[in-house]
Design a protein around this motif. Structure first.
Motif, PDB file in Angstrom:
ATOM      1  N   MET A  15      54.161  22.436  50.875  1.00  0.00           N
ATOM      2  CA  MET A  15      53.194  22.649  51.952  1.00  0.00           C
ATOM      3  C   MET A  15      53.187  24.101  52.417  1.00  0.00           C
ATOM      4  SD  MET A  15      51.594  19.874  52.155  1.00  0.00           S
ATOM      5  CE  MET A  15      50.558  20.200  53.577  1.00  0.00           C
ATOM      6  N   GLU A  60      45.646  27.204  47.609  1.00  0.00           N
ATOM      7  CA  GLU A  60      46.980  27.461  48.155  1.00  0.00           C
ATOM      8  C   GLU A  60      46.907  27.804  49.644  1.00  0.00           C
ATOM      9  OE1 GLU A  60      50.145  27.318  46.788  1.00  0.00           O
ATOM     10  OE2 GLU A  60      49.098  26.195  45.229  1.00  0.00           O
ATOM     11  N   ARG A  71      46.394  24.556  51.485  1.00  0.00           N
ATOM     12  CA  ARG A  71      47.627  23.775  51.553  1.00  0.00           C
ATOM     13  C   ARG A  71      48.578  24.319  52.614  1.00  0.00           C
ATOM     14  NH1 ARG A  71      51.826  23.195  46.536  1.00  0.00           N
ATOM     15  NH2 ARG A  71      51.982  25.440  46.931  1.00  0.00           N
TER      16      ARG A  71
END
Length: 301
Positions: A254, A282, A285
Protein backbone atom coordinates in the motif's frame (compact mmCIF):
# COMPACT_ATOMS: atom_id res chain seq x y z
CA UNK A 1 -4.01 24.29 9.47
CA UNK A 2 -2.64 20.76 9.61
CA UNK A 3 -3.00 19.06 6.24
CA UNK A 4 -4.05 15.46 5.90
CA UNK A 5 -1.35 14.75 3.33
CA UNK A 6 1.33 16.44 1.27
CA UNK A 7 2.19 14.92 -2.11
CA UNK A 8 5.65 15.76 -3.43
CA UNK A 9 6.08 15.39 -7.17
CA UNK A 10 3.65 16.28 -9.95
CA UNK A 11 4.19 13.41 -12.37
CA UNK A 12 1.49 10.83 -13.11
CA UNK A 13 2.00 9.19 -9.72
CA UNK A 14 1.64 12.40 -7.72
CA UNK A 15 -1.26 13.59 -9.86
CA UNK A 16 -3.22 10.37 -9.45
CA UNK A 17 -2.44 10.22 -5.74
CA UNK A 18 -3.76 13.76 -5.35
CA UNK A 19 -6.97 12.90 -7.17
CA UNK A 20 -7.64 9.87 -4.98
CA UNK A 21 -6.91 11.86 -1.81
CA UNK A 22 -9.09 14.74 -2.93
CA UNK A 23 -12.01 12.46 -3.69
CA UNK A 24 -11.59 10.98 -0.20
CA UNK A 25 -12.27 14.44 1.27
CA UNK A 26 -8.71 14.92 2.47
CA UNK A 27 -7.12 18.37 2.59
CA UNK A 28 -3.89 18.14 0.64
CA UNK A 29 -1.19 20.09 -1.14
CA UNK A 30 0.56 18.81 -4.25
CA UNK A 31 4.05 20.28 -4.60
CA UNK A 32 5.00 20.18 -8.27
CA UNK A 33 8.43 21.49 -9.15
CA UNK A 34 7.54 20.78 -12.80
CA UNK A 35 10.84 19.14 -13.75
CA UNK A 36 9.61 15.78 -15.06
CA UNK A 37 11.79 12.88 -16.12
CA UNK A 38 9.89 12.77 -19.43
CA UNK A 39 10.55 16.43 -20.25
CA UNK A 40 12.40 15.34 -23.41
CA UNK A 41 9.49 13.13 -24.51
CA UNK A 42 7.12 14.41 -27.18
CA UNK A 43 4.46 11.75 -26.65
CA UNK A 44 3.42 9.27 -23.97
CA UNK A 45 2.01 5.89 -24.90
CA UNK A 46 0.32 2.85 -23.43
CA UNK A 47 -2.30 4.69 -21.34
CA UNK A 48 -5.80 3.87 -22.56
CA UNK A 49 -7.72 6.96 -23.81
CA UNK A 50 -4.47 8.98 -23.67
CA UNK A 51 -2.22 7.14 -26.15
CA UNK A 52 0.11 9.60 -27.88
CA UNK A 53 -0.64 12.49 -25.57
CA UNK A 54 2.02 15.11 -24.86
CA UNK A 55 3.20 14.91 -21.23
CA UNK A 56 2.48 18.62 -20.74
CA UNK A 57 -1.08 18.13 -22.03
CA UNK A 58 -1.57 15.13 -19.75
CA UNK A 59 -0.61 17.30 -16.79
CA UNK A 60 -2.86 20.16 -17.93
CA UNK A 61 -5.88 17.87 -18.17
CA UNK A 62 -5.10 16.34 -14.77
CA UNK A 63 -4.99 19.74 -13.13
CA UNK A 64 -8.29 20.65 -14.78
CA UNK A 65 -9.79 17.60 -13.06
CA UNK A 66 -8.63 18.97 -9.70
CA UNK A 67 -10.79 22.09 -10.04
CA UNK A 68 -13.80 20.08 -8.89
CA UNK A 69 -12.09 19.49 -5.55
CA UNK A 70 -11.46 22.63 -3.46
CA UNK A 71 -9.57 20.53 -0.90
CA UNK A 72 -6.70 20.02 -3.41
CA UNK A 73 -4.11 22.79 -3.67
CA UNK A 74 -1.19 22.82 -6.12
CA UNK A 75 1.99 24.79 -5.40
CA UNK A 76 4.85 25.12 -7.85
CA UNK A 77 7.41 25.05 -5.03
CA UNK A 78 10.43 22.87 -4.44
CA UNK A 79 10.43 21.03 -1.12
CA UNK A 80 13.91 21.19 0.38
CA UNK A 81 13.43 19.58 3.80
CA UNK A 82 10.99 17.47 5.81
CA UNK A 83 11.20 16.92 9.55
CA UNK A 84 8.90 14.94 11.80
CA UNK A 85 7.89 16.68 15.02
CA UNK A 86 5.68 14.67 17.34
CA UNK A 87 2.92 13.23 15.14
CA UNK A 88 3.24 15.77 12.31
CA UNK A 89 5.63 16.40 9.44
CA UNK A 90 7.02 19.89 8.89
CA UNK A 91 7.58 20.58 5.20
CA UNK A 92 9.95 23.40 4.20
CA UNK A 93 10.06 24.87 0.69
CA UNK A 94 12.73 26.83 -1.12
CA UNK A 95 10.52 29.92 -0.88
CA UNK A 96 10.82 29.86 2.91
CA UNK A 97 7.30 28.57 3.58
CA UNK A 98 6.48 25.81 6.07
CA UNK A 99 3.52 23.44 6.21
CA UNK A 100 2.28 20.79 8.62
CA UNK A 101 0.92 17.48 7.46
CA UNK A 102 -0.10 14.15 8.97
CA UNK A 103 1.16 12.11 6.03
CA UNK A 104 3.64 12.42 3.15
CA UNK A 105 3.61 10.77 -0.29
CA UNK A 106 6.92 10.87 -2.15
CA UNK A 107 6.38 10.80 -5.91
CA UNK A 108 9.60 12.55 -6.77
CA UNK A 109 10.55 10.19 -9.58
CA UNK A 110 13.89 9.25 -11.07
CA UNK A 111 16.49 10.73 -13.35
CA UNK A 112 18.28 8.95 -16.18
CA UNK A 113 22.07 8.85 -16.21
CA UNK A 114 23.23 8.24 -19.78
CA UNK A 115 26.34 6.38 -20.92
CA UNK A 116 29.18 8.82 -21.53
CA UNK A 117 28.88 9.00 -25.29
CA UNK A 118 29.24 12.20 -27.27
CA UNK A 119 25.94 13.37 -28.73
CA UNK A 120 23.70 10.90 -26.94
CA UNK A 121 21.62 13.63 -25.25
CA UNK A 122 20.77 15.15 -28.65
CA UNK A 123 18.83 12.02 -29.61
CA UNK A 124 17.30 10.89 -26.34
CA UNK A 125 13.56 11.36 -26.44
CA UNK A 126 13.38 11.80 -30.22
CA UNK A 127 14.96 8.73 -31.83
CA UNK A 128 16.69 7.08 -28.86
CA UNK A 129 14.59 5.79 -25.96
CA UNK A 130 14.76 3.56 -22.90
CA UNK A 131 11.38 1.78 -22.93
CA UNK A 132 10.24 -0.31 -25.91
CA UNK A 133 6.70 -0.54 -24.55
CA UNK A 134 6.54 3.26 -24.61
CA UNK A 135 8.22 3.89 -27.97
CA UNK A 136 8.76 0.60 -29.79
CA UNK A 137 5.81 1.03 -32.14
CA UNK A 138 7.12 4.34 -33.44
CA UNK A 139 10.48 2.72 -34.33
CA UNK A 140 9.11 -0.58 -35.64
CA UNK A 141 10.88 -2.25 -38.57
CA UNK A 142 13.64 0.39 -38.77
CA UNK A 143 17.38 -0.29 -38.56
CA UNK A 144 17.85 0.03 -34.79
CA UNK A 145 20.62 -0.03 -32.23
CA UNK A 146 20.69 -1.14 -28.61
CA UNK A 147 23.33 0.68 -26.58
CA UNK A 148 24.07 -0.95 -23.25
CA UNK A 149 27.16 -1.32 -21.09
CA UNK A 150 25.91 -3.95 -18.64
CA UNK A 151 24.13 -7.29 -18.32
CA UNK A 152 20.76 -5.75 -19.20
CA UNK A 153 21.89 -5.64 -22.84
CA UNK A 154 20.87 -9.23 -23.60
CA UNK A 155 17.34 -8.82 -22.30
CA UNK A 156 16.94 -5.45 -23.98
CA UNK A 157 18.13 -6.83 -27.32
CA UNK A 158 15.66 -9.71 -27.11
CA UNK A 159 12.84 -7.27 -26.40
CA UNK A 160 13.74 -4.86 -29.21
CA UNK A 161 13.97 -7.77 -31.65
CA UNK A 162 10.17 -7.96 -31.29
CA UNK A 163 9.85 -4.55 -32.95
CA UNK A 164 12.69 -4.77 -35.47
CA UNK A 165 14.72 -7.63 -36.90
CA UNK A 166 17.36 -5.18 -38.23
CA UNK A 167 19.27 -4.82 -34.99
CA UNK A 168 22.81 -4.00 -33.87
CA UNK A 169 23.91 -4.21 -30.23
CA UNK A 170 26.70 -1.88 -29.08
CA UNK A 171 28.40 -2.38 -25.71
CA UNK A 172 30.70 0.67 -25.89
CA UNK A 173 33.90 -1.20 -25.12
CA UNK A 174 32.44 -3.61 -22.57
CA UNK A 175 32.71 -7.40 -22.88
CA UNK A 176 29.39 -8.42 -21.34
CA UNK A 177 28.06 -11.35 -23.37
CA UNK A 178 28.70 -15.04 -22.87
CA UNK A 179 29.66 -17.21 -25.84
CA UNK A 180 26.21 -18.76 -25.72
CA UNK A 181 24.54 -15.35 -25.94
CA UNK A 182 26.75 -14.34 -28.86
CA UNK A 183 25.88 -17.55 -30.67
CA UNK A 184 22.20 -16.84 -30.22
CA UNK A 185 22.65 -13.33 -31.57
CA UNK A 186 24.48 -14.74 -34.60
CA UNK A 187 21.64 -17.19 -35.19
CA UNK A 188 19.19 -14.26 -35.21
CA UNK A 189 21.45 -12.14 -37.45
CA UNK A 190 21.94 -9.59 -34.68
CA UNK A 191 25.33 -7.92 -34.98
CA UNK A 192 27.29 -7.26 -31.78
CA UNK A 193 29.87 -4.46 -31.78
CA UNK A 194 32.00 -4.27 -28.65
CA UNK A 195 34.19 -1.34 -29.73
CA UNK A 196 34.05 1.99 -27.96
CA UNK A 197 31.66 4.54 -29.44
CA UNK A 198 33.19 7.88 -30.37
CA UNK A 199 29.96 9.75 -31.14
CA UNK A 200 26.36 9.56 -32.27
CA UNK A 201 25.56 11.71 -35.28
CA UNK A 202 22.40 12.96 -36.95
CA UNK A 203 20.14 15.97 -37.42
CA UNK A 204 17.35 17.47 -35.29
CA UNK A 205 17.36 14.60 -32.84
CA UNK A 206 17.14 11.92 -35.53
CA UNK A 207 19.96 9.40 -35.30
CA UNK A 208 21.78 8.62 -38.52
CA UNK A 209 25.29 7.34 -37.80
CA UNK A 210 27.21 5.70 -34.98
CA UNK A 211 30.93 6.38 -35.18
CA UNK A 212 33.40 4.15 -33.34
CA UNK A 213 36.86 5.01 -32.07
CA UNK A 214 38.41 2.39 -34.37
CA UNK A 215 37.11 4.35 -37.37
CA UNK A 216 34.15 2.12 -38.13
CA UNK A 217 30.75 3.70 -38.81
CA UNK A 218 27.28 2.18 -39.04
CA UNK A 219 23.96 3.71 -40.04
CA UNK A 220 20.99 3.40 -37.70
CA UNK A 221 17.61 5.16 -37.67
CA UNK A 222 16.98 5.02 -33.94
CA UNK A 223 17.25 2.71 -31.00
CA UNK A 224 17.22 2.11 -27.29
CA UNK A 225 19.65 2.69 -24.48
CA UNK A 226 19.86 1.28 -20.96
CA UNK A 227 20.34 4.11 -18.50
CA UNK A 228 21.39 4.18 -14.88
CA UNK A 229 18.49 5.29 -12.71
CA UNK A 230 18.96 7.59 -9.74
CA UNK A 231 16.49 9.07 -7.27
CA UNK A 232 15.60 12.57 -8.48
CA UNK A 233 15.33 13.79 -4.89
CA UNK A 234 17.27 13.10 -1.70
CA UNK A 235 14.18 13.51 0.52
CA UNK A 236 13.60 9.77 0.92
CA UNK A 237 17.15 9.14 2.10
CA UNK A 238 17.03 12.17 4.39
CA UNK A 239 13.87 10.82 6.01
CA UNK A 240 15.54 7.44 6.53
CA UNK A 241 13.52 5.45 4.00
CA UNK A 242 14.94 2.06 3.15
CA UNK A 243 15.95 1.47 -0.47
CA UNK A 244 15.62 -1.77 -2.40
CA UNK A 245 18.38 -3.55 -4.35
CA UNK A 246 17.74 -1.60 -7.55
CA UNK A 247 17.65 1.83 -5.92
CA UNK A 248 13.92 2.25 -5.45
CA UNK A 249 12.20 3.20 -2.22
CA UNK A 250 11.18 0.07 -0.32
CA UNK A 251 7.39 -0.05 0.25
CA UNK A 252 4.70 -2.51 1.23
CA UNK A 253 1.71 -3.26 -0.98
CA UNK A 254 0.00 0.00 0.00
CA UNK A 255 2.97 2.29 -0.56
CA UNK A 256 4.06 2.51 3.07
CA UNK A 257 7.78 2.97 3.67
CA UNK A 258 9.62 1.93 6.83
CA UNK A 259 9.08 5.48 8.17
CA UNK A 260 5.61 5.74 9.70
CA UNK A 261 3.52 8.30 7.86
CA UNK A 262 5.74 8.34 4.77
CA UNK A 263 4.51 6.66 1.58
CA UNK A 264 5.99 6.37 -1.90
CA UNK A 265 4.58 5.73 -5.33
CA UNK A 266 5.63 5.93 -8.95
CA UNK A 267 8.96 5.38 -10.68
CA UNK A 268 10.96 6.22 -7.55
CA UNK A 269 9.43 3.24 -5.74
CA UNK A 270 8.90 0.78 -8.61
CA UNK A 271 11.75 1.68 -11.00
CA UNK A 272 10.84 -0.85 -13.70
CA UNK A 273 9.11 -0.66 -16.06
CA UNK A 274 8.83 3.12 -16.06
CA UNK A 275 5.48 3.60 -17.76
CA UNK A 276 2.90 6.34 -17.39
CA UNK A 277 0.08 3.96 -16.54
CA UNK A 278 2.14 2.06 -13.96
CA UNK A 279 3.31 5.25 -12.24
CA UNK A 280 -0.27 6.53 -12.07
CA UNK A 281 -1.51 3.26 -10.56
CA UNK A 282 1.28 3.31 -7.98
CA UNK A 283 0.24 6.81 -6.96
CA UNK A 284 -3.35 5.66 -6.60
CA UNK A 285 -2.28 2.74 -4.44
CA UNK A 286 -0.18 4.91 -2.13
CA UNK A 287 -3.07 7.36 -1.76
CA UNK A 288 -5.41 4.52 -0.82
CA UNK A 289 -2.88 3.47 1.80
CA UNK A 290 -2.85 7.00 3.22
CA UNK A 291 -6.65 7.23 3.29
CA UNK A 292 -6.99 3.83 4.92
CA UNK A 293 -4.50 4.70 7.64
CA UNK A 294 -6.05 8.12 8.29
CA UNK A 295 -9.52 6.59 8.55
CA UNK A 296 -8.29 3.97 11.01
CA UNK A 297 -6.51 6.56 13.14
CA UNK A 298 -9.50 8.89 13.28
CA UNK A 299 -12.10 6.14 13.75
CA UNK A 300 -10.18 4.61 16.65
CA UNK A 301 -9.33 7.92 18.32
Amino acid sequence: MVLDCVVIGGGPSGLNASLVLGRAKKNIILFDEDKPRNAVTYESHGFITRDGIKPSEFKRIAKEDFKKYPNISIYNHRVIDIKKENQFFIIHTEKGHSYQSRKIILSTGLRDVMPRIEGIHHFYGTSLFSCPFCDGWELKDRPLVVISEDERAFHMAKMIFNWSKDLVVCTNGKNIFTDEQKQLFTKKNIQVIEGEIEALQGDNGHLQTIKFKNGKEIERKGGFVTTELKQASSLAQALGCMMNKIGGIETDNMGRTNIEGVYAGGDNAVIAPAQLIIAASEGSRAAMGVVGDLVNEDFNA
